[in-house]
Design a protein around this motif. Structure first.
Motif, PDB file in Angstrom:
ATOM      1  N   SER A  36      13.814  -1.383 -12.969  1.00  0.00           N
ATOM      2  CA  SER A  36      12.957  -1.417 -11.856  1.00  0.00           C
ATOM      3  C   SER A  36      11.609  -1.767 -12.219  1.00  0.00           C
ATOM      4  N   VAL A  37      10.796  -2.320 -11.435  1.00  0.00           N
ATOM      5  CA  VAL A  37       9.229  -2.497 -11.909  1.00  0.00           C
ATOM      6  C   VAL A  37       8.409  -2.231 -10.641  1.00  0.00           C
ATOM      7  N   ALA A  38       7.143  -1.774 -11.105  1.00  0.00           N
ATOM      8  CA  ALA A  38       6.167  -1.225 -10.007  1.00  0.00           C
ATOM      9  C   ALA A  38       5.257  -2.432  -9.819  1.00  0.00           C
ATOM     10  N   GLU A  39       4.778  -2.735  -8.530  1.00  0.00           N
ATOM     11  CA  GLU A  39       3.773  -3.619  -8.403  1.00  0.00           C
ATOM     12  C   GLU A  39       2.465  -2.997  -7.573  1.00  0.00           C
ATOM     13  N   ILE A  40       1.328  -3.371  -8.193  1.00  0.00           N
ATOM     14  CA  ILE A  40       0.138  -3.180  -7.621  1.00  0.00           C
ATOM     15  C   ILE A  40      -0.655  -4.298  -7.099  1.00  0.00           C
ATOM     16  N   MET A  41      -0.913  -4.377  -5.668  1.00  0.00           N
ATOM     17  CA  MET A  41      -1.857  -5.529  -5.273  1.00  0.00           C
ATOM     18  C   MET A  41      -2.916  -4.977  -4.942  1.00  0.00           C
ATOM     19  N   HIS A  42      -4.096  -5.319  -5.556  1.00  0.00           N
ATOM     20  CA  HIS A  42      -5.400  -4.735  -5.786  1.00  0.00           C
ATOM     21  C   HIS A  42      -6.359  -5.995  -4.759  1.00  0.00           C
ATOM     22  N   ILE A  43      -7.050  -5.425  -3.963  1.00  0.00           N
ATOM     23  CA  ILE A  43      -7.863  -6.577  -3.156  1.00  0.00           C
ATOM     24  C   ILE A  43      -9.424  -5.647  -3.321  1.00  0.00           C
ATOM     25  N   GLY A  44     -10.188  -6.654  -3.696  1.00  0.00           N
ATOM     26  CA  GLY A  44     -11.556  -6.144  -4.025  1.00  0.00           C
ATOM     27  C   GLY A  44     -12.614  -6.827  -2.863  1.00  0.00           C
ATOM     28  N   TYR A  45     -13.545  -6.236  -2.405  1.00  0.00           N
ATOM     29  CA  TYR A  45     -14.410  -6.529  -1.428  1.00  0.00           C
ATOM     30  C   TYR A  45     -15.736  -6.483  -1.804  1.00  0.00           C
ATOM     31  N   THR A  46     -16.697  -7.327  -1.468  1.00  0.00           N
ATOM     32  CA  THR A  46     -18.054  -7.124  -1.843  1.00  0.00           C
ATOM     33  C   THR A  46     -18.718  -6.265  -0.326  1.00  0.00           C
ATOM     34  N   ALA A  47     -19.875  -5.932  -0.474  1.00  0.00           N
ATOM     35  CA  ALA A  47     -20.594  -5.133   0.549  1.00  0.00           C
ATOM     36  C   ALA A  47     -20.503  -5.952   1.873  1.00  0.00           C
ATOM     37  N   ASP A  48     -20.546  -7.242   1.869  1.00  0.00           N
ATOM     38  CA  ASP A  48     -20.311  -7.924   3.391  1.00  0.00           C
ATOM     39  C   ASP A  48     -19.136  -7.909   3.658  1.00  0.00           C
ATOM     40  N   GLY A  49     -17.898  -7.540   3.043  1.00  0.00           N
ATOM     41  CA  GLY A  49     -16.610  -7.699   3.456  1.00  0.00           C
ATOM     42  C   GLY A  49     -15.833  -8.779   2.963  1.00  0.00           C
ATOM     43  N   ARG A  50     -16.209  -9.475   2.005  1.00  0.00           N
ATOM     44  CA  ARG A  50     -15.639 -10.779   1.425  1.00  0.00           C
ATOM     45  C   ARG A  50     -14.746 -10.307   0.454  1.00  0.00           C
ATOM     46  N   VAL A  51     -13.495 -10.705   0.567  1.00  0.00           N
ATOM     47  CA  VAL A  51     -12.550 -10.510  -0.680  1.00  0.00           C
ATOM     48  C   VAL A  51     -12.857 -11.706  -1.635  1.00  0.00           C
ATOM     49  N   VAL A  52     -13.189 -11.078  -2.829  1.00  0.00           N
ATOM     50  CA  VAL A  52     -13.245 -11.723  -4.260  1.00  0.00           C
ATOM     51  C   VAL A  52     -12.350 -11.707  -5.173  1.00  0.00           C
ATOM     52  N   GLU A  53     -11.221 -10.865  -5.040  1.00  0.00           N
ATOM     53  CA  GLU A  53     -10.451 -10.668  -6.150  1.00  0.00           C
ATOM     54  C   GLU A  53      -9.175 -10.110  -5.505  1.00  0.00           C
ATOM     55  N   VAL A  54      -8.189 -10.663  -5.629  1.00  0.00           N
ATOM     56  CA  VAL A  54      -6.725 -10.087  -5.456  1.00  0.00           C
ATOM     57  C   VAL A  54      -5.963 -10.139  -6.786  1.00  0.00           C
ATOM     58  N   THR A  55      -5.580  -8.995  -7.181  1.00  0.00           N
ATOM     59  CA  THR A  55      -4.873  -8.775  -8.516  1.00  0.00           C
ATOM     60  C   THR A  55      -3.733  -8.228  -8.033  1.00  0.00           C
ATOM     61  N   VAL A  56      -2.347  -8.768  -8.534  1.00  0.00           N
ATOM     62  CA  VAL A  56      -1.030  -8.248  -8.294  1.00  0.00           C
ATOM     63  C   VAL A  56      -0.672  -8.127  -9.949  1.00  0.00           C
ATOM     64  N   THR A  57      -0.459  -6.793 -10.066  1.00  0.00           N
ATOM     65  CA  THR A  57       0.047  -6.195 -11.364  1.00  0.00           C
ATOM     66  C   THR A  57       1.597  -5.850 -11.253  1.00  0.00           C
ATOM     67  N   VAL A  58       2.350  -6.171 -12.121  1.00  0.00           N
ATOM     68  CA  VAL A  58       3.593  -5.770 -12.215  1.00  0.00           C
ATOM     69  C   VAL A  58       3.868  -5.132 -13.592  1.00  0.00           C
ATOM     70  N   ALA A  59       4.635  -3.918 -13.463  1.00  0.00           N
ATOM     71  CA  ALA A  59       4.827  -2.930 -14.729  1.00  0.00           C
ATOM     72  C   ALA A  59       6.206  -2.571 -14.648  1.00  0.00           C
ATOM     73  N   PRO A  60       6.909  -2.021 -15.761  1.00  0.00           N
ATOM     74  CA  PRO A  60       8.082  -1.541 -15.415  1.00  0.00           C
ATOM     75  C   PRO A  60       7.746   0.086 -14.917  1.00  0.00           C
ATOM     76  N   ALA A  61       8.813   0.274 -13.872  1.00  0.00           N
ATOM     77  CA  ALA A  61       8.397   1.332 -13.044  1.00  0.00           C
ATOM     78  C   ALA A  61       8.040   2.843 -13.857  1.00  0.00           C
ATOM     79  N   GLN A  62       8.736   2.984 -14.976  1.00  0.00           N
ATOM     80  CA  GLN A  62       8.431   4.189 -15.772  1.00  0.00           C
ATOM     81  C   GLN A  62       6.934   4.515 -16.299  1.00  0.00           C
ATOM     82  N   THR A  63       6.288   3.323 -16.185  1.00  0.00           N
ATOM     83  CA  THR A  63       5.083   3.116 -17.010  1.00  0.00           C
ATOM     84  C   THR A  63       4.050   3.677 -15.789  1.00  0.00           C
TER      85      THR A  63
END
Length: 181
Positions: free
Chosen positions: A144-171
């Motif tokens: 199994s893997v774990a997935e993290i979707m990180h969405i970063g917003y500026t003060a005015d609400g603009r999305v400037v980053e979307v990062t999808v990280t995948v790692a073996p679930a036990q980590t």
């Protein structure tokens, strides 16, 4: 993949001081260095159209993607894709295919005038890896893997980053602290 103790994933890891301490290349790099590891980052970049869900978040069909494979003790540990609106990162250090961004992409975006003030994360604790993921992470297709979707917003609400990280679930161990009424 060789055995590595799981990392605790907590919002505190995103503070600027933590991300940049000892010239770390972001939150993960800082965490791994704290444990005595010497992470190696393999980075590629590409200007391309993002997948539909990421394009909707970024509100653009022109993006830069930074793909990263992190090795620990010579073995694959985590992989990820960070997506940015091309109009704010074009011809910037984020386009360089090298792991030289002290503080990682969040610090690089801040230097470009787009500091993130809020983030939202969706963690999928366990799913089946894709063929590309199990090959890159050097795990069996049954792991199994774990997935993290990180969405970063500026003060005015603009999305400037979307990062999808995948790692073996036990980590990965997710840890959250919050106030209760």
């Amino acid at each position: 993949m060789t055995w590595t103790d799981p990392l605790v994933h907590t919002p505190k890891r995103y503070s600027r001081d933590f991300r940049e301490r000892d010239s770390a290349l972001g939150a993960l790099d800082s965490q791994l260095k704290t444990l005595g590891a010497t992470p190696v980052h393999k980075i590629t970049t590409e200007r391309t159209a993002p997948p539909a869900d990421i394009a909707a978040l970024l509100q653009t069909d022109q993006a830069l993607v930074r793909r990263r494979l992190v090795l620990v003790n010579g073995s694959p540990y985590r992989m990820g894709e960070s997506w940015f609106p091309l109009d704010i990162v074009k011809d910037s250090p984020l386009e360089e295919a090298s792991p030289t961004l002290v503080g990682g992409v969040k610090s690089a975006l801040a230097a470009l005038g787009y500091p993130q003030t809020t983030a939202k994360e969706r963690i999928t604790a366990s799913r089946t890896p894709t063929p590309a993921e199990f090959q890159a992470l050097d795990i069996s297709p049954e792991r199994s893997v774990a997935e993290i979707m990180h969405i970063g917003y500026t003060a005015d609400g603009r999305v400037v980053e979307v990062t999808v990280t995948v790692a073996p679930a036990q980590t990965l161990v997710a840890e959250f602290e919050f106030d209760l009424d």
